[in-house]
Design a protein around this motif. Structure first.
Motif, PDB file in Angstrom:
ATOM      1  N   VAL A   7       0.868  -1.182   0.000  1.00 45.56           N
ATOM      2  CA  VAL A   7       0.000   0.000   0.000  1.00 45.56           C
ATOM      3  C   VAL A   7       0.902   1.228   0.000  1.00 45.56           C
ATOM      4  N   ILE A   8       0.678   2.114  -0.969  1.00 45.58           N
ATOM      5  CA  ILE A   8       1.503   3.336  -1.044  1.00 45.58           C
ATOM      6  C   ILE A   8       0.719   4.488  -0.431  1.00 45.58           C
ATOM      7  N   GLY A   9       1.210   5.012   0.694  1.00 48.86           N
ATOM      8  CA  GLY A   9       0.564   6.136   1.362  1.00 48.86           C
ATOM      9  C   GLY A   9      -0.267   5.680   2.542  1.00 48.86           C
ATOM     10  N   ALA A  10       0.014   6.269   3.719  1.00 47.80           N
ATOM     11  CA  ALA A  10      -0.735   5.903   4.931  1.00 47.80           C
ATOM     12  C   ALA A  10      -1.724   6.986   5.312  1.00 47.80           C
ATOM     13  N   LEU A  31       3.801   1.721   2.915  1.00 46.69           N
ATOM     14  CA  LEU A  31       4.915   2.667   2.765  1.00 46.69           C
ATOM     15  C   LEU A  31       4.414   4.095   2.808  1.00 46.69           C
ATOM     16  N   GLU A  32       5.050   4.930   3.627  1.00 44.14           N
ATOM     17  CA  GLU A  32       4.598   6.307   3.805  1.00 44.14           C
ATOM     18  C   GLU A  32       5.805   7.240   3.773  1.00 44.14           C
ATOM     19  N   LYS A  33       5.684   8.308   3.001  1.00 43.52           N
ATOM     20  CA  LYS A  33       6.828   9.218   2.884  1.00 43.52           C
ATOM     21  C   LYS A  33       7.015  10.126   4.110  1.00 43.52           C
ATOM     22  N   ASN A  34       5.921  10.397   4.844  1.00 39.17           N
ATOM     23  CA  ASN A  34       6.053  11.246   6.039  1.00 39.17           C
ATOM     24  C   ASN A  34       6.500  10.415   7.247  1.00 39.17           C
ATOM     25  N   GLY A  38      -1.491   8.908   8.580  1.00 42.42           N
ATOM     26  CA  GLY A  38      -2.697   9.752   8.561  1.00 42.42           C
ATOM     27  C   GLY A  38      -2.832  10.662   7.346  1.00 42.42           C
ATOM     28  N   GLY A  39      -1.710  11.001   6.679  1.00 45.03           N
ATOM     29  CA  GLY A  39      -1.815  12.008   5.618  1.00 45.03           C
ATOM     30  C   GLY A  39      -2.343  13.288   6.247  1.00 45.03           C
ATOM     31  N   VAL A  40      -3.409  13.870   5.666  1.00 48.67           N
ATOM     32  CA  VAL A  40      -3.937  15.112   6.264  1.00 48.67           C
ATOM     33  C   VAL A  40      -4.731  14.834   7.547  1.00 48.67           C
ATOM     34  N   HIS A  56     -13.261  18.648  10.031  1.00 53.34           N
ATOM     35  CA  HIS A  56     -14.291  19.514  10.625  1.00 53.34           C
ATOM     36  C   HIS A  56     -15.427  18.665  11.177  1.00 53.34           C
ATOM     37  N   GLU A  57     -15.884  17.721  10.329  1.00 56.44           N
ATOM     38  CA  GLU A  57     -17.030  16.902  10.729  1.00 56.44           C
ATOM     39  C   GLU A  57     -16.885  15.524  10.112  1.00 56.44           C
ATOM     40  N   LEU A  58     -17.116  14.504  10.919  1.00 57.92           N
ATOM     41  CA  LEU A  58     -17.031  13.133  10.418  1.00 57.92           C
ATOM     42  C   LEU A  58     -18.442  12.643  10.102  1.00 57.92           C
ATOM     43  N   ASP A 278      -2.760   5.075  -2.319  1.00 61.71           N
ATOM     44  CA  ASP A 278      -3.572   6.076  -1.610  1.00 61.71           C
ATOM     45  C   ASP A 278      -3.157   7.459  -2.126  1.00 61.71           C
ATOM     46  N   ILE A 279      -2.753   7.502  -3.353  1.00 66.74           N
ATOM     47  CA  ILE A 279      -2.309   8.751  -3.975  1.00 66.74           C
ATOM     48  C   ILE A 279      -2.999   8.883  -5.327  1.00 66.74           C
ATOM     49  N   SER A 280      -2.833  10.041  -5.944  1.00 67.64           N
ATOM     50  CA  SER A 280      -3.617  10.298  -7.158  1.00 67.64           C
ATOM     51  C   SER A 280      -3.130   9.487  -8.356  1.00 67.64           C
ATOM     52  N   THR A 432       1.562  24.094   0.909  1.00 71.04           N
ATOM     53  CA  THR A 432       1.760  23.272   2.113  1.00 71.04           C
ATOM     54  C   THR A 432       1.206  21.868   1.884  1.00 71.04           C
ATOM     55  N   PHE A 433      -0.029  21.801   1.355  1.00 66.74           N
ATOM     56  CA  PHE A 433      -0.660  20.491   1.167  1.00 66.74           C
ATOM     57  C   PHE A 433       0.072  19.671   0.102  1.00 66.74           C
ATOM     58  N   ALA A 434       0.541  20.349  -0.948  1.00 66.56           N
ATOM     59  CA  ALA A 434       1.265  19.624  -2.006  1.00 66.56           C
ATOM     60  C   ALA A 434       2.529  19.001  -1.429  1.00 66.56           C
ATOM     61  N   ASN A 438       1.884  15.207  -1.476  1.00 67.21           N
ATOM     62  CA  ASN A 438       2.258  14.873  -2.871  1.00 67.21           C
ATOM     63  C   ASN A 438       1.079  14.954  -3.820  1.00 67.21           C
ATOM     64  N   GLN A 439      -0.095  15.368  -3.352  1.00 64.36           N
ATOM     65  CA  GLN A 439      -1.253  15.395  -4.259  1.00 64.36           C
ATOM     66  C   GLN A 439      -1.048  16.535  -5.266  1.00 64.36           C
ATOM     67  N   PRO A 440      -1.487  16.366  -6.512  1.00 61.31           N
ATOM     68  CA  PRO A 440      -1.201  17.359  -7.549  1.00 61.31           C
ATOM     69  C   PRO A 440      -1.780  18.727  -7.200  1.00 61.31           C
ATOM     70  N   GLY A 483     -13.185  12.855   1.118  1.00 59.61           N
ATOM     71  CA  GLY A 483     -13.815  12.975   2.434  1.00 59.61           C
ATOM     72  C   GLY A 483     -13.262  11.893   3.349  1.00 59.61           C
ATOM     73  N   TYR A 484     -13.393  12.112   4.649  1.00 59.68           N
ATOM     74  CA  TYR A 484     -12.869  11.131   5.594  1.00 59.68           C
ATOM     75  C   TYR A 484     -13.568   9.781   5.449  1.00 59.68           C
ATOM     76  N   SER A 485     -14.908   9.794   5.635  1.00 63.50           N
ATOM     77  CA  SER A 485     -15.605   8.505   5.626  1.00 63.50           C
ATOM     78  C   SER A 485     -15.473   7.848   4.255  1.00 63.50           C
ATOM     79  N   SER A 486     -15.546   8.658   3.173  1.00 63.48           N
ATOM     80  CA  SER A 486     -15.417   8.081   1.825  1.00 63.48           C
ATOM     81  C   SER A 486     -14.057   7.418   1.663  1.00 63.48           C
ATOM     82  N   SER A 487     -13.016   8.061   2.170  1.00 64.19           N
ATOM     83  CA  SER A 487     -11.672   7.490   2.007  1.00 64.19           C
ATOM     84  C   SER A 487     -11.517   6.202   2.812  1.00 64.19           C
ATOM     85  N   TYR A 488     -12.026   6.217   4.040  1.00 63.61           N
ATOM     86  CA  TYR A 488     -11.931   4.989   4.848  1.00 63.61           C
ATOM     87  C   TYR A 488     -12.715   3.857   4.165  1.00 63.61           C
TER      88      TYR A 488
HETATM   89  C1  LIG Z   1      -8.161  21.354   5.432  1.00 63.01           C
HETATM   90  C2  LIG Z   1      -8.980  20.152   5.120  1.00 63.01           C
HETATM   91  C3  LIG Z   1     -10.237  20.014   5.698  1.00 63.01           C
HETATM   92  C4  LIG Z   1     -11.012  18.881   5.440  1.00 63.01           C
HETATM   93  N1  LIG Z   1     -12.192  18.709   6.100  1.00 63.01           N
HETATM   94  C5  LIG Z   1     -12.869  17.544   5.971  1.00 63.01           C
HETATM   95  C6  LIG Z   1     -14.009  17.272   6.793  1.00 63.01           C
HETATM   96  O1  LIG Z   1     -14.382  18.041   7.664  1.00 63.01           O
HETATM   97  N2  LIG Z   1     -14.668  16.104   6.606  1.00 63.01           N
HETATM   98  C7  LIG Z   1     -14.289  15.198   5.666  1.00 63.01           C
HETATM   99  O2  LIG Z   1     -14.932  14.155   5.537  1.00 63.01           O
HETATM  100  N3  LIG Z   1     -13.198  15.428   4.883  1.00 63.01           N
HETATM  101  C8  LIG Z   1     -12.476  16.565   5.025  1.00 63.01           C
HETATM  102  N4  LIG Z   1     -11.350  16.786   4.274  1.00 63.01           N
HETATM  103  C9  LIG Z   1     -10.994  15.813   3.210  1.00 63.01           C
HETATM  104  C10 LIG Z   1     -10.285  14.597   3.776  1.00 63.01           C
HETATM  105  O3  LIG Z   1      -9.331  14.991   4.713  1.00 63.01           O
HETATM  106  C11 LIG Z   1      -9.593  13.831   2.658  1.00 63.01           C
HETATM  107  O4  LIG Z   1     -10.524  13.528   1.632  1.00 63.01           O
HETATM  108  C12 LIG Z   1      -9.006  12.515   3.135  1.00 63.01           C
HETATM  109  O5  LIG Z   1      -8.326  12.643   4.345  1.00 63.01           O
HETATM  110  C13 LIG Z   1      -8.061  12.021   2.051  1.00 63.01           C
HETATM  111  O6  LIG Z   1      -7.426  10.870   2.471  1.00 63.01           O
HETATM  112  P1  LIG Z   1      -6.487  10.050   1.513  1.00 63.01           P
HETATM  113  O7  LIG Z   1      -6.546   8.648   1.941  1.00 63.01           O
HETATM  114  O8  LIG Z   1      -6.840  10.340   0.090  1.00 63.01           O
HETATM  115  O9  LIG Z   1      -5.012  10.479   1.796  1.00 63.01           O
HETATM  116  P2  LIG Z   1      -4.057  11.759   1.978  1.00 63.01           P
HETATM  117  O10 LIG Z   1      -4.379  12.430   3.261  1.00 63.01           O
HETATM  118  O11 LIG Z   1      -3.900  12.601   0.764  1.00 63.01           O
HETATM  119  O12 LIG Z   1      -2.729  10.952   2.183  1.00 63.01           O
HETATM  120  C14 LIG Z   1      -1.938  10.396   1.165  1.00 63.01           C
HETATM  121  C15 LIG Z   1      -0.674   9.869   1.839  1.00 63.01           C
HETATM  122  O13 LIG Z   1       0.198   9.335   0.855  1.00 63.01           O
HETATM  123  C16 LIG Z   1       1.526   9.716   1.173  1.00 63.01           C
HETATM  124  N5  LIG Z   1       2.308   9.667  -0.063  1.00 63.01           N
HETATM  125  C17 LIG Z   1       2.184  10.459  -1.159  1.00 63.01           C
HETATM  126  N6  LIG Z   1       3.058  10.092  -2.102  1.00 63.01           N
HETATM  127  C18 LIG Z   1       3.752   9.039  -1.609  1.00 63.01           C
HETATM  128  C19 LIG Z   1       4.784   8.216  -2.134  1.00 63.01           C
HETATM  129  N7  LIG Z   1       5.273   8.394  -3.359  1.00 63.01           N
HETATM  130  N8  LIG Z   1       5.295   7.231  -1.354  1.00 63.01           N
HETATM  131  C20 LIG Z   1       4.803   7.028  -0.090  1.00 63.01           C
HETATM  132  N9  LIG Z   1       3.816   7.786   0.444  1.00 63.01           N
HETATM  133  C21 LIG Z   1       3.285   8.773  -0.305  1.00 63.01           C
HETATM  134  C22 LIG Z   1       1.369  11.117   1.715  1.00 63.01           C
HETATM  135  O14 LIG Z   1       2.485  11.521   2.473  1.00 63.01           O
HETATM  136  C23 LIG Z   1       0.105  10.971   2.560  1.00 63.01           C
HETATM  137  O15 LIG Z   1       0.377  10.562   3.864  1.00 63.01           O
HETATM  138  C24 LIG Z   1     -10.530  17.893   4.541  1.00 63.01           C
HETATM  139  C25 LIG Z   1      -9.267  18.027   3.956  1.00 63.01           C
HETATM  140  C26 LIG Z   1      -8.483  19.132   4.266  1.00 63.01           C
HETATM  141  C27 LIG Z   1      -7.086  19.208   3.724  1.00 63.01           C
END
Ligand SMILES: Cc1cc2nc3c(=O)[nH]c(=O)nc-3n(C[C@H](O)[C@H](O)[C@H](O)COP(=O)(O)OP(=O)(O)OC[C@H]3O[C@@H](n4cnc5c(N)ncnc54)[C@H](O)[C@@H]3O)c2cc1C
Length: 507
Positions: A7-10, A31-34, A38-40, A56-58, A278-280, A432-434, A438-440, A483-488
């Protein structure tokens, strides 16, 4: 080293994918680069404040832990380790140009009654709307249970209204319910949470989110989203999973259109015939896989999708309590008008100042030290304007100007003075988020949901999008959108899909 799956990205999607697979007896490498999971979904400290980075809200968890997400966390064995608190209201919206203000309680009946007070004669259409929401909820649960391969007959007979409205936008369905225009506009307040205006956003997607918030109540974890990330990761380790931090994947090895493994920036190589990202897809197809090995269809699909919202977030630690500041609500949606199409256009420009303010202490009093407040201001941008104009020389000035403007807007809209109470301030931009994820372009909401590319088509076409054998996508860019729940939930769904495919191959 050989694994069943890598799994690429935690982030949220990656953590649930890894845990689901590990729980099913697979040998998984995450594997996680940070340096943290948790990512964000993480938090950070400044002075005496610990700030939530994103949540903000789950959604889909529910005050009584009976939503789809809570059920998944139960299945994964983590629910008892999480402490959630319910948010006592749904949304509070203020408009700057038209001077409107509406606050809504939780609970379907209370919500309908409140709407009737604001918009007389809206009651019948609101009742019909919530009835339809219940059918949408049940139909989506059925779709999930079939892993994207539903029986069309069952859909038509058991969920006829869902089938009728499934391909329409939020606004079209609300109009067909004969909902008064003002009620339609107010009801669409949460549109920024899904990052698309009411004329584009899928009715089904919006209805399922709003219904979850109104009926089951939104929640947040007491110890910030980092608590969820850490809990999922610890459970993964407990089951024998292998996780590596500060490990960035630089290449996905593909042979004969089948993934074979990954290489990291440290030149380590790990092998597996299943790789879940777990990346684009943008990043995967443009940087991680040799361009000659990327199928044309994969490239075409990725290019046809538009990136979703970028965001600027101001994290404020204030040295006064919410009562002293006059902040009585949890969320403050601040727009110029209630016309989401107009506001969506405005949010393509850098000077967009629509924002969502969240007062953390109004959900959880002890979220910061006594007599202090944590306030987040988040403003979305639907274009790459920020990245285009920013450079080394102007970055800090731009950031400061942006923050100052959003704080001014918040003060004007709410009438509350917060500037004098600022003890800590941090500003995150698309840059900061990029850097962090690493998201585009620092996108925080995956792909833009449009009329023809939204929740349902994604779920139904999930199988057709596997262009390279063994390669899958979970998380905010995955089949359930952002979204949080959608991603989980997508992490879980994609993990099961990957296992299904493997089982088919072995048979
Ligand atoms: C400010 C903000 C507010 C938000 N508010 C809400 C909210 O209230 N409710 C809600 O439901 N959603 C909210 N969201 C959206 C939600 O946070 C995201 O949709 C969700 O967390 C995305 O998760 P993800 O699994 O896509 O991973 P991401 O969080 O994008 O994580 C991807 C991970 O992959 C790692 N990675 C990237 N490239 C590599 C590589 N080459 N090798 C290894 N690791 C790598 C990164 O370091 C990162 O840890 C918010 C987002 C933000 C930023």
């Amino acid at each position: 080293m050989n694994y069943d799956a890598i799994v690429i990205g935690a982030g949220n999607g990656g953590l649930v994918t890894a845990l689901t697979l590990q729980k099913k007896g697979q040998k998984v490498l995450l594997l996680e680069k940070n340096n943290v999971p948790g990512g964000v979904a993480t938090s950070f400290k400044r002075g005496r404040f610990e700030f939530e980075a994103s949540l903000h809200e789950l959604c889909q968890y529910g005050k009584n832990a009976d939503g789809d997400l809570a059920k998944l966390f139960k299945e994964l064995g983590v629910i008892d380790k999480l402490q959630m608190v319910a948010i006592p209201e749904t949304f509070h919206v203020i408009t700057l140009d038209t001077n409107e203000e509406y606050t809504f309680p939780v609970g379907v009946e209370a919500f309908i009654a409140q709407m009737e007070e604001y918009v007389p004669n809206s009651k019948k259409s609101m009742e019909n709307f919530f009835e339809l929401c219940e059918e949408v909820k049940e139909a989506l649960a059925y779709l999930n249970s079939t892993n994207g391969q539903p029986d069309k007959k069952v859909l038509k007979t058991k969920y006829p209204n869902f089938m009728i409205c499934a391909s329409y936008s939020l606004n079209t369905v609300l109009k067909s319910l004969k909902m008064p225009k003002k009620a339609r506009q107010i009801l669409s307040t949460y549109w920024t949470y899904l990052g698309s205006p009411s004329s584009k956003i899928s009715f089904v997607h919006y209805a399922s989110m709003l219904y979850s918030y109104v009926k089951d109540q939104p929640v947040i974890p007491i110890n910030k989203s980092h608590e969820i990330s850490l809990t999922l990761y610890e459970e993964f380790l407990k089951l024998g999973g292998v996780g590596k931090f500060l490990t960035e994947v630089s290449k996905i090895i593909v042979e004969n259109n089948q993934v074979e493994g990954v290489e990291t920036t440290k030149k380590e190589i790990y092998y597996a015939k299943t790789i879940i990202c777990d990346i684009s897809p943008n990043l995967v197809y443009s940087k991680l896989i040799d361009s000659t090995l990327v199928p044309k269809k994969a490239r075409q699909l990725t290019n046809s999708r538009q990136l979703g919202a970028r965001g600027v977030c101001i994290y404020l630690g204030l040295n006064k309590s919410p009562e002293e500041l006059g902040l009585t609500n949890y969320s403050y949606f601040i727009y110029h008008t209630l016309d989401s199409n107009k506001e969506f256009k405005r949010m393509h420009q850098l000077k967009s100042d629509n924002l969502v303010g969240v007062v953390l202490n109004n959900a959880y009093k002890d979220a910061s030290p006594q007599k202090t407040t944590i306030l987040y201001l988040t403003s979305l941008i639907f274009s790459s304007t920020f990245s285009k104009i920013v450079n080394k020389e102007n970055y800090f000035l731009l950031k400061e100007a942006y923050a100052e403007n959003l704080i001014d807007v918040f003060e004007t809209a709410t009438g509350c003075q917060i500037k004098d109470a600022i003890e800590e301030i941090e500003v995150a931009t698309p840059v900061t988020f990029a850097r962090y994820t690493n998201q585009p372009d620092g996108v925080i909401y995956g792909y833009l949901a449009t009329e023809c590319d939204n929740l349902l088509p994604r779920l139904m076409n999930m199988d057709k999008e596997n262009y390279i054998d063994g390669l899958f996508f979970a998380g905010g860019f995955g089949p359930r959108l952002s979204g949080y729940s959608s991603s989980y939930l997508s992490g879980n769904m994609v993990a099961l899909k990957a296992m299904q495919r493997k089982a088919k191959e072995t048979n």
